[in-house]
Design an enzyme around this catalytic site. Structure first.
Site, PDB file in Angstrom:
ATOM      1  N   ASP A 268       0.812  -1.204   0.000  1.00  0.00           N
ATOM      2  CA  ASP A 268       0.000   0.000   0.000  1.00  0.00           C
ATOM      3  C   ASP A 268       0.855   1.268   0.000  1.00  0.00           C
ATOM      4  O   ASP A 268       1.807   1.377   0.776  1.00  0.00           O
ATOM      5  CB  ASP A 268      -0.905  -0.011   1.245  1.00  0.00           C
ATOM      6  CG  ASP A 268      -1.821   1.181   1.330  1.00  0.00           C
ATOM      7  OD1 ASP A 268      -2.696   1.312   0.455  1.00  0.00           O
ATOM      8  OD2 ASP A 268      -1.657   1.985   2.270  1.00  0.00           O
ATOM      9  N   ALA A 269       0.501   2.215  -0.859  1.00  0.00           N
ATOM     10  CA  ALA A 269       1.050   3.585  -0.859  1.00  0.00           C
ATOM     11  C   ALA A 269       2.532   3.642  -0.486  1.00  0.00           C
ATOM     12  O   ALA A 269       2.922   4.281   0.491  1.00  0.00           O
ATOM     13  CB  ALA A 269       0.234   4.461   0.092  1.00  0.00           C
ATOM     14  N   VAL A 270       3.363   3.005  -1.298  1.00  0.00           N
ATOM     15  CA  VAL A 270       4.786   2.931  -0.963  1.00  0.00           C
ATOM     16  C   VAL A 270       5.483   4.286  -1.060  1.00  0.00           C
ATOM     17  O   VAL A 270       6.588   4.463  -0.534  1.00  0.00           O
ATOM     18  CB  VAL A 270       5.518   1.905  -1.856  1.00  0.00           C
ATOM     19  CG1 VAL A 270       5.032   0.502  -1.576  1.00  0.00           C
ATOM     20  CG2 VAL A 270       5.381   2.255  -3.333  1.00  0.00           C
ATOM     21  N   GLU A 305       1.405   0.043  -4.859  1.00  0.00           N
ATOM     22  CA  GLU A 305       0.567   1.206  -5.132  1.00  0.00           C
ATOM     23  C   GLU A 305       1.454   2.425  -4.947  1.00  0.00           C
ATOM     24  O   GLU A 305       2.059   2.600  -3.887  1.00  0.00           O
ATOM     25  CB  GLU A 305      -0.620   1.276  -4.172  1.00  0.00           C
ATOM     26  CG  GLU A 305      -1.488   2.490  -4.427  1.00  0.00           C
ATOM     27  CD  GLU A 305      -2.426   2.813  -3.277  1.00  0.00           C
ATOM     28  OE1 GLU A 305      -3.481   3.407  -3.537  1.00  0.00           O
ATOM     29  OE2 GLU A 305      -2.092   2.485  -2.120  1.00  0.00           O
ATOM     30  N   ASP A 330      -3.488   4.270 -11.254  1.00  0.00           N
ATOM     31  CA  ASP A 330      -4.721   5.013 -10.985  1.00  0.00           C
ATOM     32  C   ASP A 330      -5.063   5.958 -12.125  1.00  0.00           C
ATOM     33  O   ASP A 330      -6.238   6.250 -12.364  1.00  0.00           O
ATOM     34  CB  ASP A 330      -4.572   5.817  -9.688  1.00  0.00           C
ATOM     35  CG  ASP A 330      -4.772   4.951  -8.442  1.00  0.00           C
ATOM     36  OD1 ASP A 330      -5.368   3.868  -8.569  1.00  0.00           O
ATOM     37  OD2 ASP A 330      -4.321   5.350  -7.364  1.00  0.00           O
ATOM     38  N   PHE A 332      -4.964   5.571 -15.343  1.00  0.00           N
ATOM     39  CA  PHE A 332      -5.815   4.919 -16.335  1.00  0.00           C
ATOM     40  C   PHE A 332      -7.263   4.978 -15.854  1.00  0.00           C
ATOM     41  O   PHE A 332      -8.178   5.308 -16.614  1.00  0.00           O
ATOM     42  CB  PHE A 332      -5.370   3.472 -16.542  1.00  0.00           C
ATOM     43  CG  PHE A 332      -6.163   2.731 -17.593  1.00  0.00           C
ATOM     44  CD1 PHE A 332      -5.697   2.635 -18.888  1.00  0.00           C
ATOM     45  CD2 PHE A 332      -7.384   2.134 -17.275  1.00  0.00           C
ATOM     46  CE1 PHE A 332      -6.424   1.960 -19.866  1.00  0.00           C
ATOM     47  CE2 PHE A 332      -8.123   1.458 -18.225  1.00  0.00           C
ATOM     48  CZ  PHE A 332      -7.641   1.374 -19.526  1.00  0.00           C
TER      49      PHE A 332
END
Length: 612
Positions: A268-270, A305, A330, A332
């Site tokens: 998640d959100a690296v 992500e 995201d 796309f």
């Protein structure tokens, strides 16, 4: 890898059991003067011995699998184990000693396949089935196989407060949520998936820890004030004492792969993992994963992500990158939503629909080195020829893009029936890895709302108020649902009976046919971003996508307008054959696309057609 205590073949943190049945205990607490473990069966403390690198260790026969225990620091307070594998009494209760090697695997002949072959289905254990457990997912595996899915992505399962949570508030990264079925339940699900040929992706969170039950700061400097994040202090991966934190993360990665047979991790959100050290923590994760694969002869994938559009994340180490295998795109999604007529507020304001969707097909990143009005800066880097399509995962819906809306509406509520089919087609004909969000395939109408079950009343009110403030500009639409209300959770459950109703069952058949085409067609299976041409008409709101592989060509025409549109076909070698038509009456469509002698096709509104 520079973490000296890391052992690829077995755990080296927490409580684990050796072949002699002894409990080997390791606790990282570098700034603590005394550490002891207290089994609840006799309430007698057993002191641990400290080494120079801040680890406290003990080998004992006083603890057995199933025993409850806590850890005492400085002869004062008792805490759950920060590397607990089980929290049966919740995030504030005692930890339970667990032997992960006790599970009897039957997947020894499982052959994991490449990322390029993935058809991903994202789901949340708590609302996917009425059971809200791993058992419920296992009972739906045949359904997923019939749909054509070959990889499920499970939202985070690390222990969180209560029984209702998206999973991103987990506070015990090594403990599988007890209400879902715990460690044995997850092992059983993965085993069942492998028996049926389905890969398992697990969503993990290394960029923050949830607020309730987070006792990590009591043990050591797990967080640093050097950087701020949306969740407070950053996880300490490059400040003083960071080696212990990095070890903690690497152990967690290896555990999922080695002890749970997880096939891929989605991190998640690296971008919130602030690391300015000489070796980025992601690169170290990659090295540890590679070492495990070499030792185990099993393959694993690392997916991130990341909203930075920075190719360093997916570049190999020899090119100065971190070596991640793929990332969510995201952009796309955002371009597709605007092309489909979605609202253009917030970050969507950066996207103009058709033109940017065309760019996403060609370049993956929309913003790859030019000015972003929403961010108010030049943003992104270009994906090069070495970045294949299987470096990128695309979707028309996911947990974030649905659940971060105030009312959690899905495309089935926001878009017409024809547009839902068009958006599915836009994803499936892309040169990228496709992902579905649970229920999308039959047009689930229940929302996917944000829900929590914190036990701390003040924390519940903070979350409630934060949600209100986040959507205060939408007050005319009513109040944001209370995340702590159990009804918010139950409203988010899938309604499986819908899949048998006429319109929904037709949509389900449509998805099955489309996925089968994606898997069978040599052009659609290919992940080359080079063998692709795409042009758009902003006036007509149409896109013509031409892809090829060997001597086979595929032409997809997409009409995002609400009107019938004439499209002039590209001259292609050979004879043209209709492969798929979303407007066909077979899919409850308005009419077949009308072909005029020559090179013009009249596309029905909100439809797509594929020729080969």
């Amino acid at each position: 890898m520079h973490i000296s205590r890391l052992n690829i073949r077995k755990r080296s943190l927490g409580v684990y059991f050796n072949q002699q049945g002894e409990a080997e205990i390791t606790v990282w607490a570098p700034l603590i003067g005394q550490v002891a473990i207290m089994p609840e069966k006799n309430n007698q403390e057993i002191p641990l011995e400290k080494s120079d690198d801040g680890y406290w260790t003990l080998t004992t026969t006083e603890i057995s699998p199933g025993d409850l225990y806590k850890i005492r620091l400085n002869d004062e307070k008792l805490f759950p184990d920060p590397v607990s594998l089980s929290q049966p009494l919740g995030v504030h209760g005692a930890s339970r000693a667990t032997d992960l090697s006790a599970f009897k695997w039957t997947d020894l002949h499982w052959l994991h396949f490449p990322l390029k072959d993935y058809i991903i289905y994202e789901l949340h254990t708590g609302v996917f089935t009425p059971e809200a457990m791993f058992e419920g997912i296992e009972r739906k595996l045949d359904y997923l196989l019939q749909l054509g899915v070959n990889a499920i992505e499970i939202m985070p399962v690390a222990q969180f407060p209560g029984a209702r949570n998206w999973g991103y508030d987990g506070v015990y990264p090594f403990a599988v949520q007890d209400s879902y079925g715990g460690a044995a339940g997850l092992q059983q699900l993965v085993n069942a998936c492998h028996d049926k040929g389905i890969a398992v992706i697990l969503d993990v969170v290394y960029n923050h820890i949830g607020p309730e039950g987070n006792y990590l700061p009591e043990f050591g400097p797990y967080f640093t004030s050097k950087y701020g994040t949306p969740w407070g202090k950053a996880v300490n991966v490059d400040d003083e004492w960071c080696d212990g934190v990095r070890h903690y993360i690497l152990e967690n990665v290896l555990m999922w792969f080695r002890d749970f047979h997880i096939d891929a991790l989605r991190m998640d959100a690296v971008h919130a993992l602030k690391d300015f050290g000489a070796k980025n923590i992601l690169l170290e994760i990659k090295e540890a994963t590679d070492a495990l694969m070499k030792a185990s002869h099993r393959s694993h994938h690392l997916i991130v992500e990341c909203d930075l559009n920075d190719v360093r994340y997916i570049n190999p180490a020899q090119l100065g990158g971190y070596g991640m295998d793929a990332q969510w795109i995201d952009e796309f999604h955002h371009a597709l939503r605007i092309a489909a007529g979605g609202e253009n507020h917030g970050y969507y304001s950066d996207f103009n629909g058709i033109q940017h969707l065309t760019k996403a097909y060609k370049d993956a990143y929309v913003y790859d080195g030019f000015y972003s009005p929403h961010r108010k800066k030049t943003f992104g880097s270009k994906a090069g020829e070495n970045h294949r399509g299987d470096h990128f995962i695309v979707f028309s819906q996911n947990h974030d893009q649905v659940g971060n809306r105030m009312m959690g509406e899905r495309s089935s509520v926001l878009m017409s029936y024809e547009m839902q089919k068009l958006m599915a087609g836009a994803v499936m004909v892309s040169p990228y890895i496709p992902m579905l969000f649970m229920g999308e395939e039959y047009g689930e109408t229940n929302p996917f709302l944000y829900f929590v079950s914190h036990t701390d009343p003040s924390l519940r009110e903070m979350v409630r108020e934060g949600r209100r403030k986040e959507f205060e500009a939408f007050h005319l639409q009513g109040e944001a649902p209370d995340p702590s209300d159990e009804e918010t959770f139950t409203k988010s459950r899938l309604q499986w009976q819908l899949a048998d109703e006429p319109t929904h069952s037709t949509l389900l058949s449509f998805y099955k046919k489309l996925i089968a085409l994606r898997k069978e067609n040599i052009v659609l299976r290919n992940m080359s971003r080079e063998k692709l041409e795409v042009v758009c008409s902003e006036l007509q709101q149409t896109i013509m996508l031409h892809r090829w592989e060997e001597d086979q060509h595929l032409l997809c025409l997409l009409n995002f307008s609400r009107k019938e549109q004439p499209v002039t076909l590209t001259d292609l070698p050979g004879q043209r054959k209709l492969l798929f038509n979303s407007a066909s009456p077979e899919w409850n469509g308005p009419a077949e696309a009308e072909a005029v002698p020559g090179s013009i096709i009249f596309l029905p509104p909100e439809s797509f057609i594929i020729y080969v």
